[in-house]
Structures are given as C-alpha cells and as structure tokens.
Enzyme design. Sequence first.
Site, PDB file in Angstrom:
ATOM      1  N   LYS A  36      30.986  -0.448 -11.295  1.00 37.60           N
ATOM      2  CA  LYS A  36      32.185   0.408 -11.371  1.00 37.60           C
ATOM      3  C   LYS A  36      31.901   1.717 -10.611  1.00 37.60           C
ATOM      4  O   LYS A  36      30.754   1.979 -10.224  1.00 37.60           O
ATOM      5  CB  LYS A  36      32.522   0.675 -12.833  1.00 37.60           C
ATOM      6  N   TYR A 275      31.838  32.787   2.669  1.00 38.36           N
ATOM      7  CA  TYR A 275      32.915  33.416   1.917  1.00 38.36           C
ATOM      8  C   TYR A 275      32.359  34.430   0.924  1.00 38.36           C
ATOM      9  O   TYR A 275      31.343  34.175   0.279  1.00 38.36           O
ATOM     10  CB  TYR A 275      33.678  32.361   1.114  1.00 38.36           C
TER      11      TYR A 275
END
Length: 383
Positions: A36, A275
């Site tokens: 999965k 940033y």
Amino acid sequence: MHTNSIIELNKNAYLNNIQFLRKIFGKKVILSSVVKGNAYGHGLHEFATMANDCGVNHFSVFDVEEAKLIRAALSSKVTIMIMGFVPDQDMEWVIANVVEFYVFDKSRLSTAVKVAKKLKTRAIVHIEIETGMNRTGFNKQELSYVITTLKKENQHLIFKGLCTHYAGAESITNYYRVEKQIKKFKEIDDYICNNGIQPEIKHTACSAASMMYPETRMDLVRIGIMQYGLWSSPEIFVNFLNSTKSKIDPLQRIIAWKSTIMSTKKVNSGEFIGYGTSFLAERKMKIAVVPIGYAHGYSRSLSNQGRVLIQGHRCTVIGSVNMNMMTIDVTDIDTVKKEDEVVLIGSQNEMTVSVASFSDLSNQLNYELLTRIAKTIPRKIIQ
Ligand SMILES: *Cc1c(COP(=O)(O)O)cnc(C)c1O
C-alpha cells in the site's frame, strides 16, 4: 530523459531481506508483501515487479486502484488481497479478476454476494474481526449473521481468511492491549469453528507482531516495513539483536534517492540565505542548489536540518526547503560543481543517509516519510 531526481531499488538488498524473513517464518507461512502507499513510496509497479522476480507472489494492498496496478504489472498467478477500500461500483472488477478482499461490514458482504451471483462465480473473502483496534472489523454480535451468510451463500462466497490487525505491536507500551487482542482472536476463531465453518487460512501479523509475538504468524504474515529494510521501531530491532549473537542489522535498505546539483553560488558573510531570515551566513559561504523540494516529498521540516551526501561528504540543508528547491552548505568542499551527484537517501562512498536518521531528524515515522516521496519520480531497479 532529464529528471530532477531518481529512485533506485536494490534487488540484492530485497533478496537479502526476503531470505532473512523466510528463514524466521519457515516454509509453511505465506509471506504477503504489503505494498500500500505506493509500496511505501518505493513505487508500486517497479517494486511489485522486483518482488515477484524474487519469488514473492502474494501482495496486500489498500484499495482497488493498487490492485489494478498489480494485476496490470504481473501475471494473474499472483494473489492480491485488498485490506481496505472497495467502492461498490468496483466490486465487479474485483470479483471478476479474482482479487481477494477484506469484508468488515454487512453491506460489503451483501454486495459481494450480489455481484458474485451476477457474475456466476464466487467472491474470495477475508472476514476481518474486531479484536480491540476499533477501526474496521465485525463485532461479536454481528458474527452470527456473518456465519449464516457464509454458509447459506457458499455457492458465491469462498471463506478464504479470518483476520485482524493489532493496535500498535511495535511498542511494548501496548503489550497488554495486543495480548488481549490475541486472546480475543482465538475466542472468535473457536466460536466460528464451533458453528461449523472454517476459514482456509488465518492471519493477523504485521512486521512488528510477527517478530514480537510469534504465535500471531499463523498461516500468513503481512509484511510491510521490514521487507523494505527498516524496523517497525527501535524496540523491535533491539529485541531482535538481544536474541542473536551477531549484533549486525540483518536488514538492508532497498531505496536510494538521488539528485544532482542544479547550480552553485557564493554568499557573503552577513547575508540571509533563502526565504526570510532562518539562515544567516556567518562567514563567506558556498551553496549548492538542488532541484528537490517539498513538492517532491522532501519534508519542509528538514529545513536547516536535513543531511545529504555530496562527493562523499555529509552536507547540511540550509534555509527552508522550498517547493521545488533546497540549498546545501558546500563551503568546505572546493571541488563541488554543477551536476555533481546529491544523495538524499542512500550511500555515497563510505557514507550513508538512512531513512531512519532522515526521519529522526524531521520527527516523522519512516512510514510517513517514505510514502510522501512523489509518485512522479522515476524508479529504477538495480542489481
Ligand atoms: C500496513 C499494514 C500491514 C503491514 O504493516 P508493517 O508494519 O509495515 O509490516 C499489515 N496489516 C495491515 C492491515 C496493514 O494495514
């Protein structure tokens, strides 16, 4: 092809892990490969193909989409078991393609019967029972309905499995709860047998349970994290080491994640990098920009913390991880240049960045970190 990064899957490492696991479980126990979450980020198509080449022919998935991918990739000889989501409108595909599936509520049982009748065949079901996880599974009072239906509709239902899932077998703090679940499973199994029917197989164990509670292995183990070369938790690893003479990790990581330097730049002392103001250059620095960011699954929480390998050196992520880029401190490696290899997970020369150290740093579980790696990154199997 030009790509920002590539993921390599090491087939020899996988073979090693499978051999180790098979030796522990013995020949009689079926090993189901849990794939999965895009095979825990490894890439479902490539991983299942590799696993099948290594002799694995039983796969556990979460939903129909994953089942379809495996059916398309591998021959119809492999067994596929859906442990989770099956929308009603997909039931026909599931049954027609001989995909096995969990049944944990009455409506899915009746849909299975209805569709199997329509297709003039039998649906292969695994009855999931509630033992204490309290997520999915039939409660005790629903069992008589289930038993009656399984008997009455045996022309359309194959009672393939009886199963449950443990609520945190990887941590000893859950010991009492898991022991209670094991006991409850046995009680319900007896109850069903006493009512005159029996599943072909019983299965309850994930990686952690299969190691910590051997009686949970039964006929099949559902192995996720350990086949990828990681332990469910440090406790499981330490517990295993205590049981052996050699204190060496028998598991090997399958995955390596590699990119290249996109550009380099010099930055003056006293300047902020990236940033905001999260990183201040306190000396003259050289940085390398790598075209990988949180959009590719490199967690933002690794800002100013993550480690990568460049020219065999461990280097630090500086500033914040951006959507598609991050910057690395390469001040002390003169020879670093554009197009040098950058290892995000895996080895370079003698150095390694492991998924575990990666996730310790970002305070996430290995499971979560791996499954976040973008599906769009190409996967390549190496020998
Ligand atoms: C994910 C899952 C597993 C595998 O768990 P691991 O800890 O990765 O081995 C087993 N059973 C069920 C029901 C699961 O959802």
